[in-house]
Design an enzyme around this catalytic site. Sequence first.
Site, PDB file in Angstrom:
ATOM      1  N   GLY A 127       9.993   7.377   5.931  1.00 24.19           N
ATOM      2  CA  GLY A 127      10.706   6.585   7.093  1.00 24.19           C
ATOM      3  C   GLY A 127       9.665   7.291   8.619  1.00 24.19           C
ATOM      4  O   GLY A 127      10.402   7.695   9.371  1.00 24.19           O
ATOM      5  N   GLU A 244      -0.686  14.931   3.942  1.00 19.66           N
ATOM      6  CA  GLU A 244      -0.927  13.919   3.213  1.00 19.66           C
ATOM      7  C   GLU A 244      -2.274  13.203   3.308  1.00 19.66           C
ATOM      8  O   GLU A 244      -2.954  12.641   2.562  1.00 19.66           O
ATOM      9  CB  GLU A 244      -0.091  12.610   4.242  1.00 19.66           C
ATOM     10  CG  GLU A 244      -0.263  11.262   3.760  1.00 19.66           C
ATOM     11  CD  GLU A 244       0.332  10.116   4.569  1.00 19.66           C
ATOM     12  OE1 GLU A 244       0.812   8.940   4.327  1.00 19.66           O
ATOM     13  OE2 GLU A 244       0.901  10.476   5.675  1.00 19.66           O
ATOM     14  N   SER A 383      -4.544   5.756  11.374  1.00 24.75           N
ATOM     15  CA  SER A 383      -5.588   5.011  11.140  1.00 24.75           C
ATOM     16  C   SER A 383      -7.093   5.830  11.229  1.00 24.75           C
ATOM     17  O   SER A 383      -6.830   6.694  12.014  1.00 24.75           O
ATOM     18  CB  SER A 383      -5.788   3.919  12.076  1.00 24.75           C
ATOM     19  OG  SER A 383      -6.057   4.270  13.474  1.00 24.75           O
TER      20      SER A 383
END
Length: 398
Positions: A127, A244, A383
């Site tokens: 989330g 990640e 990004s």
Amino acid sequence: MDLDYSPADDAFRADIRTWLEANLPHEVREKVLNHKRLAREDFAHWHRVLGQRGWSAPAWPVEFGGPGWNATQRHIWDEECALIGAPPVLPFGVSMVAPVLMKYGNEAQQRHYLPRILDGTDWWCQGYSEPGSGSDLASLRTRAERAGDHYIVNGQKTWTTLGQFADMMFCLVRTDSGAKKQEGISFLLIDMKTPGITVRPIIMLDEEHEVNEVFFEDVKVPLENLVGEENRGWTYAKYLLGHERTGIARVGGSKRELAFLKRVALDQQKNGKPLLHDPVFAAKVASLEIELMALEVTVQRVVASETGGRGPGPEASMLKIKGTEVQQALTELMVEAVGPLAAPFDVPFLEGEHAHSAAGDDDAAPLAAYYFNFRKTSIYGGSNEIQKNIIAQMILGL
């Protein structure tokens, strides 16, 4: 680090390969190798199989239930799993929230959640992103207010991958609206069955339900589900994102897809010869292979340097940029290799309802959907443009 494999490493690889051959379900392997869609149970079953063997979390230390493998062994494991066509262990529990709990969680949280992550009891989702808060994640507006022994959470998250299946969410919430935006954020663990949570599907361009919107309306979250300190969540979020971004590099998967690309290019003809023998196309493949080799060595160096529980630094941003660029370039060359054969969109074939594509080329049929799906990789996890800013600030001092 020493990049040569020792006899012990070779023996480890042989053992891993033998075990995978014996335990990976054939139908799941075929889905992965042929770019078909995986069902929830495909992921869940494979996680349970790995958990029973003690291999669902290869990077975890022994004290938390991991196998205690070194960096080289973990690299061999990732490579062999990818090459044989094993589905990935979903990262949200094993590779994202678990390292945060190990470093910042309390003993009760570690004792409760980590075993359930290991054996696959809990399916986790992330989330983080919100409408208007993607790359500028610190601008998030989902708020959590204290009310007795609970937080009351209101707001919205978006792009929640596989949230429709999740049991738990690790969630960034704003707990101090008066502080600087990075300083008023906390890290909560939220049971997805709590009243007030609504999950709505976002259907993607390829008609797959992979991501979701999640709405919170007066959702009660116990105070003991706060990880670490209140208003310190940005620190934990950055630590998680480092893990990640390292995983997003997906070297093993890219090596498997490179082999697929070469095979497809050998099957396609140009001027009476295999496309792979065309000098222009062969040069593109060779250039990409060199980039992948360099990425592999860099990943090994970064992983090997992580000692004493230190999370990945700005190097993770480099891996994220180059890893996703390689993945996207692979899908581009696949579509270029098969040309118009990639155009038909055959959902029943992608879902495994039909054994063969209605268009007649089983290799080419999934490639357009695969190409479009991989446009997202340079966006999620922060990004690539934001990663370049991180590198400029933290490595180059600009």
